[in-house]
Design a protein around this motif. Structure first.
Motif, PDB file in Angstrom:
ATOM      1  N   THR A 169     -16.626  -9.714  -3.898  1.00  0.00           N
ATOM      2  CA  THR A 169     -17.301 -10.495  -4.760  1.00  0.00           C
ATOM      3  C   THR A 169     -16.408 -11.876  -5.149  1.00  0.00           C
ATOM      4  OG1 THR A 169     -17.600  -8.313  -5.764  1.00  0.00           O
ATOM      5  CG2 THR A 169     -17.984 -10.108  -7.381  1.00  0.00           C
ATOM      6  N   CYS A 170     -17.355 -12.973  -5.209  1.00  0.00           N
ATOM      7  CA  CYS A 170     -16.769 -14.242  -5.222  1.00  0.00           C
ATOM      8  C   CYS A 170     -17.508 -15.160  -5.782  1.00  0.00           C
ATOM      9  CB  CYS A 170     -16.243 -14.675  -3.630  1.00  0.00           C
ATOM     10  SG  CYS A 170     -17.659 -14.798  -2.650  1.00  0.00           S
ATOM     11  N   ALA A 171     -16.874 -16.444  -6.082  1.00  0.00           N
ATOM     12  CA  ALA A 171     -17.580 -17.553  -6.877  1.00  0.00           C
ATOM     13  C   ALA A 171     -16.821 -18.900  -6.744  1.00  0.00           C
ATOM     14  CB  ALA A 171     -17.688 -17.161  -8.764  1.00  0.00           C
ATOM     15  N   VAL A 241     -21.932 -15.952  -9.308  1.00  0.00           N
ATOM     16  CA  VAL A 241     -21.078 -14.885  -8.558  1.00  0.00           C
ATOM     17  C   VAL A 241     -21.838 -14.220  -7.571  1.00  0.00           C
ATOM     18  CG1 VAL A 241     -19.688 -12.928  -9.092  1.00  0.00           C
ATOM     19  CG2 VAL A 241     -19.730 -14.656 -10.826  1.00  0.00           C
ATOM     20  N   ALA A 242     -21.275 -13.975  -6.590  1.00  0.00           N
ATOM     21  CA  ALA A 242     -22.051 -13.392  -5.244  1.00  0.00           C
ATOM     22  C   ALA A 242     -21.048 -12.050  -4.710  1.00  0.00           C
ATOM     23  CB  ALA A 242     -22.489 -14.466  -4.295  1.00  0.00           C
ATOM     24  N   GLN A 243     -22.014 -11.477  -3.852  1.00  0.00           N
ATOM     25  CA  GLN A 243     -21.150 -10.310  -3.059  1.00  0.00           C
ATOM     26  C   GLN A 243     -21.839 -10.573  -1.509  1.00  0.00           C
ATOM     27  OE1 GLN A 243     -22.012  -6.048  -3.996  1.00  0.00           O
ATOM     28  NE2 GLN A 243     -20.205  -5.942  -5.397  1.00  0.00           N
ATOM     29  N   VAL A 244     -20.926 -10.874  -0.839  1.00  0.00           N
ATOM     30  CA  VAL A 244     -21.148 -11.280   0.617  1.00  0.00           C
ATOM     31  C   VAL A 244     -20.208 -10.619   1.693  1.00  0.00           C
ATOM     32  CG1 VAL A 244     -22.453 -13.421   0.161  1.00  0.00           C
ATOM     33  CG2 VAL A 244     -19.855 -13.359   0.236  1.00  0.00           C
ATOM     34  N   PRO A 245     -20.481 -10.588   2.601  1.00  0.00           N
ATOM     35  CA  PRO A 245     -19.374 -10.025   3.851  1.00  0.00           C
ATOM     36  C   PRO A 245     -18.138 -10.822   3.720  1.00  0.00           C
ATOM     37  CG  PRO A 245     -21.650  -9.951   4.881  1.00  0.00           C
ATOM     38  CD  PRO A 245     -21.783 -10.599   3.464  1.00  0.00           C
ATOM     39  N   ALA A 246     -16.969 -10.349   3.821  1.00  0.00           N
ATOM     40  CA  ALA A 246     -15.875 -10.992   3.832  1.00  0.00           C
ATOM     41  C   ALA A 246     -15.598 -12.034   4.907  1.00  0.00           C
ATOM     42  CB  ALA A 246     -14.629  -9.995   3.846  1.00  0.00           C
ATOM     43  N   TRP A 247     -15.833 -11.589   5.948  1.00  0.00           N
ATOM     44  CA  TRP A 247     -16.112 -12.403   7.319  1.00  0.00           C
ATOM     45  C   TRP A 247     -16.765 -13.705   7.237  1.00  0.00           C
ATOM     46  CZ3 TRP A 247     -20.572 -13.606   9.894  1.00  0.00           C
ATOM     47  CH2 TRP A 247     -21.569 -12.901   9.566  1.00  0.00           C
ATOM     48  N   ALA A 250     -14.568 -16.175   4.679  1.00  0.00           N
ATOM     49  CA  ALA A 250     -13.170 -16.052   5.206  1.00  0.00           C
ATOM     50  C   ALA A 250     -12.654 -17.396   5.065  1.00  0.00           C
ATOM     51  CB  ALA A 250     -12.734 -15.265   6.123  1.00  0.00           C
ATOM     52  N   GLU A 251     -13.144 -18.362   5.727  1.00  0.00           N
ATOM     53  CA  GLU A 251     -12.516 -19.740   5.687  1.00  0.00           C
ATOM     54  C   GLU A 251     -12.685 -20.134   4.290  1.00  0.00           C
ATOM     55  OE1 GLU A 251     -13.409 -23.962   7.724  1.00  0.00           O
ATOM     56  OE2 GLU A 251     -14.349 -22.215   8.757  1.00  0.00           O
ATOM     57  N   ALA A 252     -13.705 -20.201   3.431  1.00  0.00           N
ATOM     58  CA  ALA A 252     -14.134 -20.542   2.303  1.00  0.00           C
ATOM     59  C   ALA A 252     -13.084 -20.142   1.217  1.00  0.00           C
ATOM     60  CB  ALA A 252     -15.717 -20.470   1.826  1.00  0.00           C
ATOM     61  N   ILE A 253     -12.718 -18.873   1.463  1.00  0.00           N
ATOM     62  CA  ILE A 253     -11.523 -18.232   0.466  1.00  0.00           C
ATOM     63  C   ILE A 253     -10.456 -18.619   0.818  1.00  0.00           C
ATOM     64  CG2 ILE A 253     -10.629 -16.099   0.065  1.00  0.00           C
ATOM     65  CD1 ILE A 253     -13.387 -14.529   0.184  1.00  0.00           C
ATOM     66  N   GLN A 254     -10.122 -18.881   2.283  1.00  0.00           N
ATOM     67  CA  GLN A 254      -8.834 -19.465   2.511  1.00  0.00           C
ATOM     68  C   GLN A 254      -8.418 -20.647   2.057  1.00  0.00           C
ATOM     69  OE1 GLN A 254      -8.243 -19.432   6.621  1.00  0.00           O
ATOM     70  NE2 GLN A 254      -5.846 -19.528   6.545  1.00  0.00           N
ATOM     71  N   ASN A 255      -9.619 -21.588   2.145  1.00  0.00           N
ATOM     72  CA  ASN A 255      -9.483 -23.151   1.733  1.00  0.00           C
ATOM     73  C   ASN A 255      -9.625 -23.446   0.149  1.00  0.00           C
ATOM     74  OD1 ASN A 255     -11.999 -23.266   1.522  1.00  0.00           O
ATOM     75  ND2 ASN A 255     -12.292 -24.113   3.416  1.00  0.00           N
TER      76      ASN A 255
END
Length: 301
Positions: A169-171, A241-247, A250-255
């Protein structure tokens, strides 16, 4: 019953489970129905459980029989892959190979594997179909499918677990600055949630608390989208807010382009499997592809 006899009896049992008949299994294995029945009886004696409920019309698996069949199919799959690994070192695979893969995972994750196999083995002709629906591999003449979630009926298919698809879950930071960060699933009621719609039906969100409690939420927002890829792009643009596959993110969360929220309420992961029809003569080209998928997905998720 020594190891070789146990393996032979297990294969006979698996064929009887698929055929739902000792006589039909015997025809497939070039044995008499009586020989099949005796092999299963010896296996039951060794295991100390009944594997089948026997009626005059058909066989049906007991609960213990279903558990043993699942274990057998996993073991047969491992043996097939081990044989394929050794065979691939001795000769070059050739022929046509048909695959079915989920659309997004297929394009983003599986296709690089397929391309690598095609590059290394010029004798293989590969056809790839993209679908998010379960298909009948035998009826549709598909050699290998990659599936998210349960692989299918173990009596018909051999499966190999490749990894798992975690959901986050991310935003975007900009959205969280303007609207605050949800600390509990109940807080989502006050947030714009980017929904996922499939077949015209909105899909609820699943969240699991640390104590194991599963929360099912019917989230609401102005945007409902039928593509995880588009949902991720919309979240990156700051719409909610969205729920999406982590893979996928992954790059967007890392940066830092996306931020994980409600991390302590992580949704359940979904297993990813490679599946193929149960055959006694799995082709070398199929073995090469399965081995490549297993290697690529190591540590995935």
């Amino acid at each position: 019953m020594i190891a070789g006899e146990l393996l032979s009896a297990s294969r006979i049992f698996a064929q009887a489970a698929r055929s739902e008949s000792f006589a039909s299994a015997g025809e497939q294995l070039d044995l008499t129905g009586s020989a099949v029945s005796k092999a299963v009886a010896r296996l039951e004696q060794r295991l100390g459980v009944r594997l089948f409920r026997r009626t005059t019309r058909r066989l049906s698996l007991t609960e213990e029989g279903q558990l043993y069949l699942d274990a057998c199919m996993r073991a047969f799959g491992e043996l097939d892959l081990a044989e394929g690994l050794l065979s691939s070192r001795r000769r070059e695979p050739t022929g046509r190979l048909r695959l079915s893969v989920p659309e997004l995972l297929g394009r983003r994750v599986v296709m690089p594997v397929i391309q690598d196999v095609a590059r290394r083995h010029s004798g293989i002709e590969i056809e790839v179909g993209f679908t998010n629906h379960l298909i009948d591999l035998v009826e549709d003449h598909v050699d290998i499918a990659v599936r998210i979630g349960q692989p299918g009926r173990p009596a018909d298919l051999v499966s190999r677990r490749l990894g798992e698809q975690r959901i986050v879950t991310c935003a975007a930071p900009s959205y969280l600055r303007d609207h605050g960060t949800p600390a509990h699933p109940e807080d989502l009621a006050a947030h714009a949630c980017i929904g996922y719609v499939r077949g015209g039906k909105p899909q609820g969100w699943q969240l699991r608390a640390i104590n194991g409690t599963v929360l099912s939420l019917a989230v609401a927002g102005r945007l409902s989208i039928g593509s995880y890829e588009a949902i991720a792009e919309t979240a990156l643009a700051g719409f909610g807010v969205a729920q999406v596959p982590a893979w996928l993110v992954a790059e967007a969360i890392q940066n830092g382009s996306l931020v994980v929220v409600l991390g302590q309420y992580a949704p359940d992961s979904l297993p990813i499997y490679a599946v193929w029809p149960h055959r006694r003569d799995l082709s070398l080209r199929a073995r090469v592809m399965i081995d490549a998928l297993v290697g690529h997905f190591q540590g995935f998720g």
